[in-house]
Design a protein around this motif. Structure first.
Motif, PDB file in Angstrom:
ATOM      1  N   UNK A 171      -1.069   3.205  -9.688  1.00  0.00           N
ATOM      2  CA  UNK A 171      -1.214   2.117  -8.682  1.00  0.00           C
ATOM      3  C   UNK A 171      -0.112   1.958  -7.654  1.00  0.00           C
ATOM      4  N   UNK A 172      -0.415   1.529  -6.656  1.00  0.00           N
ATOM      5  CA  UNK A 172       0.770   1.163  -5.496  1.00  0.00           C
ATOM      6  C   UNK A 172       0.847  -0.450  -5.221  1.00  0.00           C
ATOM      7  N   UNK A 173       1.841  -0.934  -5.537  1.00  0.00           N
ATOM      8  CA  UNK A 173       2.067  -2.377  -5.171  1.00  0.00           C
ATOM      9  C   UNK A 173       2.778  -2.594  -4.023  1.00  0.00           C
ATOM     10  N   UNK A 174       2.271  -3.316  -2.988  1.00  0.00           N
ATOM     11  CA  UNK A 174       2.691  -3.343  -1.740  1.00  0.00           C
ATOM     12  C   UNK A 174       3.673  -4.553  -1.363  1.00  0.00           C
ATOM     13  N   UNK A 175       4.565  -4.492  -0.499  1.00  0.00           N
ATOM     14  CA  UNK A 175       5.774  -5.370  -0.308  1.00  0.00           C
ATOM     15  C   UNK A 175       6.699  -5.406  -1.352  1.00  0.00           C
ATOM     16  N   UNK A 176       7.018  -6.688  -1.872  1.00  0.00           N
ATOM     17  CA  UNK A 176       7.969  -7.027  -3.002  1.00  0.00           C
ATOM     18  C   UNK A 176       7.204  -7.092  -4.373  1.00  0.00           C
ATOM     19  N   UNK A 177       6.948  -5.813  -4.883  1.00  0.00           N
ATOM     20  CA  UNK A 177       6.049  -5.886  -6.191  1.00  0.00           C
ATOM     21  C   UNK A 177       4.390  -6.532  -6.007  1.00  0.00           C
ATOM     22  N   UNK A 178       3.994  -6.237  -5.052  1.00  0.00           N
ATOM     23  CA  UNK A 178       2.533  -6.853  -4.826  1.00  0.00           C
ATOM     24  C   UNK A 178       2.465  -7.874  -3.993  1.00  0.00           C
ATOM     25  N   UNK A 179       3.681  -8.586  -3.714  1.00  0.00           N
ATOM     26  CA  UNK A 179       3.743  -9.907  -2.588  1.00  0.00           C
ATOM     27  C   UNK A 179       4.004  -9.455  -1.408  1.00  0.00           C
TER      28      UNK A 179
END
Length: 348
Positions: A171-179
């Motif tokens: 999985x890929x978390x975008x931005x700052x850890x998913x934020x």
């Protein structure tokens, strides 16, 4: 479905696109939860719904090649929108569901839309095993696999598809850890992707059934006010390169230069978040689509990763004539990197 009242409710939620952001996504989030920086995403929990937030979606696209040698694309999207910051049972639930399915060929674009009220078994998402559905459209996982192993199906008056998708990376978390920040004013969403699917199956067109294989990309996002009130739409790219690298990038348009964000995904799955201004998007050519001019060929530059490519629509007429109309279709990539991907454009 026979119950058509959700169309009216969803349109009322939309309000004025220019006064409240595209499709009302810039309206205030009174009573709803707001994403907070530093909140850790948790799986499999966050594969499921978040009823305290106003809107979210499960959004899968795939670029496919047929045994006939032609290129195709499919879209499967389930949206949840809440009338109130709570959940409930049966007809008491404030959750509304809307889904879009599309199949794109080089010379045709087929689509359908479904609408449902939550709480009555017609639509929803469960976690163990993962299952997202509306009527007979399904994204189905397997016990213990989360969303890494899926079957996907949908059908409309002139098309259908049935695919099996297996994730070959994390999985890929975008931005700052998913934020994921969406504006200079700080609007944000929780946003992650599974961009590593390898898929195969069949598509059905008016002329018959075709075996296909290719790459899939799932986006998951939820928020309560993801846009600023002056943002009137976005240009969103998910690109898979022949090198094995991938990129997600978007520009949210306003009266100024807009707000950009990008995620570079290395072939081994490691990611780098790129800030506002790092991604450069330049329209190169437009097409007359549904009575409006829509850019269907772009120059996409990410100097930090030596990326300078031309992104061209497989079918410029990939217009989604749905309750909230927008453009969505497969693209080809040429230049410093070769590959394929998907482009979504709203607010044109």
């Amino acid at each position: 479905m026979n119950v058509r009242w959700p169309v009216l409710v969803l349109c009322l939620l939309a309000g004025s696109a220019h006064a409240q952001g595209f499709a009302g996504l810039g309206t205030t989030a009174d009573g709803f939860a707001i994403p907070q920086r530093g909140t850790a995403l948790s799986f499999p929990r966050d594969h499921g719904p978040h009823p305290k937030y106003r809107i979210e979606w499960w959004y899968l696209t795939a670029t496919l090649q047929g045994e006939d040698g032609r290129d195709y694309g499919i879209q499967w999207t389930l949206f949840r929108s809440s009338l109130a910051p709570r959940d409930g049972q049966g007809w008491e639930t404030p959750q509304l569901w809307m889904a879009h399915a599309a199949l794109t060929t080089p010379d045709a674009h087929y689509l359908d839309e479904r609408l449902a009220r939550g709480g009555i078994g017609q639509a929803g998402v469960s976690i163990a095993p993962f299952h997202a559905y509306i009527d007979n459209w399904e994204m189905q996982g397997h016990e213990g696999s989360g969303i890494s192993d899926l079957t996907l199906s949908a059908s409309g008056p002139e098309f259908a598809y049935d695919l099996t998708l297996k994730a070959a990376g994390p999985l890929v978390l975008h931005g700052d850890g998913g934020y994921s920040v969406k504006s200079a004013a700080g609007q944000a969403s929780y946003y992650y992707s599974q961009p590593h699917y390898e898929g195969r199956g069949t598509i059905t067109l008016p002329e018959g059934e075709i075996a296909v294989s290719g790459l899939g990309w799932l986006d998951r996002e939820w928020s309560s006010q993801p846009l600023a009130s002056d943002q009137t739409g976005w240009d969103w790219f998910s690109l898979s390169f022949d090198s094995g690298a991938r990129m997600m990038g978007f520009r949210l348009r306003d009266d100024m230069s807009g707000y950009t964000s990008a995620t570079w995904i290395a072939p081994d799955g490691n990611t780098s978040a790129l800030p506002d201004g790092a991604l450069k998007l330049t329209p190169l050519a437009a097409s007359s689509v549904a009575g409006r001019e829509v850019p269907t060929r772009w120059r996409v530059e990410l100097p930090a990763r030596d990326l300078d490519v031309t992104v061209s629509a497989l079918n410029p007429q990939s217009w989604m004539d749905t309750s909230f109309p927008y453009w969505e279709g497969p693209v080809t990539v040429s230049g410093s990197h070769m590959g394929r991907g998907y482009l979504e454009m709203t607010g044109y």
